[in-house]
Design an enzyme around this catalytic site. Structure first.
Site, PDB file in Angstrom:
ATOM      1  N   HIS A  27       4.722   0.304   0.885  1.00 24.89           N
ATOM      2  CA  HIS A  27       4.591  -0.447   1.709  1.00 24.89           C
ATOM      3  C   HIS A  27       4.362  -1.614   2.498  1.00 24.89           C
ATOM      4  CE1 HIS A  27       2.742   2.632   3.271  1.00 24.89           C
ATOM      5  NE2 HIS A  27       2.127   1.807   4.236  1.00 24.89           N
ATOM      6  N   GLN A  36       0.934  -1.072   0.182  1.00 23.90           N
ATOM      7  CA  GLN A  36      -0.244  -0.061   0.027  1.00 23.90           C
ATOM      8  C   GLN A  36       0.588   1.396  -0.100  1.00 23.90           C
ATOM      9  OE1 GLN A  36      -1.248   0.955   4.907  1.00 23.90           O
ATOM     10  NE2 GLN A  36      -2.056  -1.379   3.821  1.00 23.90           N
ATOM     11  N   HIS A  76       0.271   5.834   1.172  1.00 22.33           N
ATOM     12  CA  HIS A  76      -0.593   6.881   1.568  1.00 22.33           C
ATOM     13  C   HIS A  76      -0.424   7.833   1.022  1.00 22.33           C
ATOM     14  CE1 HIS A  76      -1.193   3.941   4.625  1.00 22.33           C
ATOM     15  NE2 HIS A  76      -0.197   4.160   4.898  1.00 22.33           N
ATOM     16  N   ARG A 130      -4.615   0.478  -1.786  1.00 22.02           N
ATOM     17  CA  ARG A 130      -4.093  -0.417  -2.101  1.00 22.02           C
ATOM     18  C   ARG A 130      -3.384  -1.116  -3.040  1.00 22.02           C
ATOM     19  NH1 ARG A 130      -8.596  -3.687   0.365  1.00 22.02           N
ATOM     20  NH2 ARG A 130      -7.897  -3.456   2.172  1.00 22.02           N
TER      21      ARG A 130
HETATM   22 ZN    ZN Z   1       0.540   1.827   6.307  1.00 19.76          ZN
END
Ligand code: ZN
Length: 310
Positions: A172, A95, A97, A192
């Site tokens: 990560h 994933q 962010h 994702r």
């Molecule tokens: Zn994370």
């Protein structure tokens, strides 16, 4: 104000979770518990105070109604931290962010997420995913569209005591056999990228390919971590990382020590051992908030804790 708030952790079941969070004295609802939200004011998983005059109060309510307890200034809006212990029995999805600006525009004003991991335990041969091998955006997009995830991701060996800072835009994943303590901005916006083609109730979980390509930074540059240890009688305080969202320390106590805590509130998650803080018993698995302007903390016993301040 020598006030210690003991928080009731919130346990979350996950597809990839296991049973090892019981090692932190939590009673697990199933054999698929992936996360313990130890310090959380996140709306649907908010911790409640267990002790003292604030017993039964939610952390998000206290943050709003008792600003002095936290040393909170007017301009801070929501409780800024989220601290979890994660048991990866299986691989977590890969994933990324967004940063605050991307999240504000594309996720209805939400926050982005900067996070970091302190590795509590890792089985021999365990690895994590951090970063990727694409040289630029075009190569990244091509590798993702071609499904060449194995070539794309950067996987590194991991052991107990390692620390990783994960900036927004960093690919990560925690992989099987690892337990980490995660400190992060209080946000849940996750894109994702790849889920190993796994099925949940017969379906693949949704991926967020376009958003991932938007936010992944290229090329990947590893963040260097230089822990700095300050020794004092019967204790050691090691600073791992400092960014605009948090400062993360490890506190090792062995005997009877006085540890200065100044400024805004601190959080403390006990990861090993047991002892007392100004007469209050603490043991492995406890998550605490130490009130603002705490002053000198008298710590007795033999324990290790991750301490965070904003
Ligand atoms: Zn994370």
């Amino acid at each position: 104000m020598k006030q210690i708030l003991y928080l009731q952790p919130v346990l979350r079941e996950r597809l990839w979770g296991g049973t090892r969070l019981s090692e932190f004295r939590y009673s697990l609802p199933s054999d698929h518990v992936g996360e313990c939200w130890g310090v959380s004011a996140y709306p649907d998983s908010c911790c409640v105070v267990k002790n003292g005059i604030y017993a039964g109060r939610r952390l998000d309510d206290l943050w709003r109604e008792e600003p002095a307890l936290f040393g909170r200034t007017e301009d801070t809006q929501d409780f800024p931290l989220l601290i979890k212990i994660i048991d990866a029995h299986d691989d977590l999805s890969i994933q990324v962010h967004p940063d605050d600006e991307y999240a504000r525009i594309h996720e209805n004003g939400a926050c982005g997420k900067t996070e970091c991991w302190y590795v509590l335990d890792a089985e021999p041969g365990a690895t994590i995913v951090i970063g990727h091998h694409a040289k630029n955006k075009a190569e990244l997009a091509q590798m993702i569209r071609d499904g060449r995830f194995r070539d794309l991701i950067r996987e590194v060996p991991v052991k107990a005591g390692d620390f990783f800072q994960i900036e927004p835009g960093t690919v990560h994943a925690i992989k099987a056999g690892t337990i980490v303590l995660e400190t992060q901005e209080s946000s849940d916006v996750t894109y994702r990228l790849y889920d190993y083609d796994r099925l949940q109730n017969g379906h693949k979980r949704p991926l967020h390919i376009e958003q991932s390509i938007d936010v992944i930074r290229t090329p990947f540059e590893p963040k260097e971590i230089r822990p700095v240890t300050c020794s004092m009688p019967a204790a050691k305080l090691t600073k791992y990382f400092d960014c605009r969202f948090y400062t993360v320390y490890k506190l090792d106590v062995d005997g009877s020590a006085d540890v200065p805590l100044s400024g805004m509130f601190h959080t403390m998650s006990v990861i090993e051992g047991e002892g007392y803080l100004d007469g209050s018993r603490v043991e492995k698995g406890d998550h605490l908030v130490l009130a603002a302007d705490y002053g000198s903390m008298h710590a007795v016993g033999r324990f290790t804790a991750i301490v965070t301040r904003v």
